[in-house]
Design a protein around this motif. Sequence first.
Motif, short mmCIF file in Angstrom:
data_model
loop_
_atom_site.label_atom_id
_atom_site.label_comp_id
_atom_site.label_asym_id
_atom_site.label_seq_id
_atom_site.Cartn_x
_atom_site.Cartn_y
_atom_site.Cartn_z
N ALA A 32 -3.71 1.91 10.19
CA ALA A 32 -3.75 3.19 9.50
C ALA A 32 -2.96 3.20 8.19
O ALA A 32 -3.38 3.83 7.22
N LEU A 33 -1.81 2.50 8.16
CA LEU A 33 -0.95 2.59 6.98
C LEU A 33 -1.64 2.12 5.70
O LEU A 33 -1.58 2.81 4.68
N PRO A 34 -2.31 0.94 5.69
CA PRO A 34 -3.04 0.56 4.46
C PRO A 34 -4.15 1.54 4.11
O PRO A 34 -4.41 1.78 2.92
N VAL A 49 2.42 -3.76 -2.39
CA VAL A 49 3.83 -3.38 -2.22
C VAL A 49 4.05 -2.75 -0.85
O VAL A 49 5.03 -3.06 -0.15
N VAL A 50 3.13 -1.88 -0.43
CA VAL A 50 3.26 -1.24 0.88
C VAL A 50 3.19 -2.28 1.99
O VAL A 50 3.97 -2.26 2.95
N THR A 51 2.26 -3.24 1.85
CA THR A 51 2.12 -4.28 2.88
C THR A 51 3.33 -5.19 2.93
O THR A 51 3.84 -5.53 4.01
N ALA A 52 3.81 -5.59 1.74
CA ALA A 52 4.94 -6.54 1.69
C ALA A 52 6.25 -5.90 2.11
O ALA A 52 7.15 -6.59 2.61
N ALA A 53 6.38 -4.58 1.94
CA ALA A 53 7.65 -3.92 2.24
C ALA A 53 8.05 -4.10 3.70
O ALA A 53 9.24 -4.19 4.02
N ALA A 110 7.60 1.78 5.39
CA ALA A 110 7.23 0.45 5.89
C ALA A 110 8.45 -0.46 5.95
O ALA A 110 8.63 -1.21 6.92
N PHE A 111 9.32 -0.38 4.94
CA PHE A 111 10.53 -1.21 4.92
C PHE A 111 11.46 -0.85 6.08
O PHE A 111 11.95 -1.72 6.80
#
Length: 441
Positions: A32-34, A49-53, A110-111
């Motif tokens: 869901a987040l992506p 950035v969202v994925t890598a965090a 996410a981080f």
Amino acid sequence: MTSEARKLPQGFGRLWTAQTISSLGDGVTHAALPLIALTLTRDPMALAVVTAAGTLPWLLFGVLGGALVDRWDRRSTMWVADTARAVLLAIPAAAVALDALSIPLLAAVAFLLGLGGLFFDTAASAFLPDLLQRDPALLERANSRLRGAQTAMSGFAGPPAGSALLSLGRAVPLLADAVSFLLSALLVRSLPAMPRPVAQARESLLRQARAGASHVFHDRVLLGLALRPAVGNVAFMAVETVLALFAHERLGVDAYGFGLLLTAEATGGLLGAGLASHLGRRLGTGTALTCTAAVEGLAILGLATTSAPFVAALALAVCGAGMGATMVLGPSLRQAIVPAGLMGRVASTSRMLAMCAAPLGAFLGGWLATAYDIRTPFYAAAGLLLTMTAVTASMTSNSRVEAALRAAAATPAHDPALKGEETPEDPTRESAPAVNERTMS
């Protein structure tokens, strides 16, 4: 009673249920987040950035987090981390209601979710051997069940559930994951308390973190166990980066077919996790680890050479089976031989090495596919896996594994690492040769 005849304690059932529920929530958020981020922007870099965090906490605080876990009560660390993650997910859900959701907010969430995962996973890895009294056979059975449930929930059930819940509203999958964390926290809170070593002398956090990392690099068995996921992540990320393009151009499958390929890999992972204990008993843990690593390399090599979707699916299933078995046998052995006072630091050091390797593998796969052709990353990955198998075969041989288990069984409750003392040289252990840090990552 022998290890094979003994049953897993009742407390393990609660831990297994907690992690199963939490894994389902993780799968929901993972899908869901992506997709939520996609409703805010189409910028690939912003999405990245969202994925890598979510992976940054392991890169920045992996070893320090392990040192903290070794200072704290493991059960409390787990339920506090899950409770904090449940509260955290309420923030973007509220932002959706207030129409204030943004990419920076999602990246921050996410981080922090990744940071909570760091503490929970490290504490769980350290808590399990205490719960099972470091019994190697019980640890293999327990990790097999935990790994199987994690694959089923986060790989099969969670992602489609996340997509379905998202259709009801952007806040719905976030709230569902929050509920899963709360349920997990309640179950973990009910687990029996485990005694933990108490430090007799004050040490700096950095010194304790270095002691944990040093324990990995100076023990051949632990170093071999750490090298497998580190090198494996380079290879697997090189493949995963171009797998969708490979499936489209060389296998000629559409998006639905690509999903079936991933399902085949996950199915193999479930099978491998279920067979891990049997392989360990029949072949010995060291030989089983060598065989599963070789199977992974040969499966990737077979994938590189085929253009038939069915053969590709079979190769991915075989590779997934090797990975599933490895991820049961390796952690189980580590939990059986590492002193209780170092468990958090050793586990987090190994996990950090694996996490650091993933971006390197992604870059390698993209570069090789651009500079040469779409099959080159697969050949390179197979070569890395087979080379790693040859290098680590002697490091985790049956004889070394058995010696490490005997030494762990004979180790007194006193843990010199907790007093700031130097750990005496183990006569069953050989010092590892100097290893380049870049190689380890």
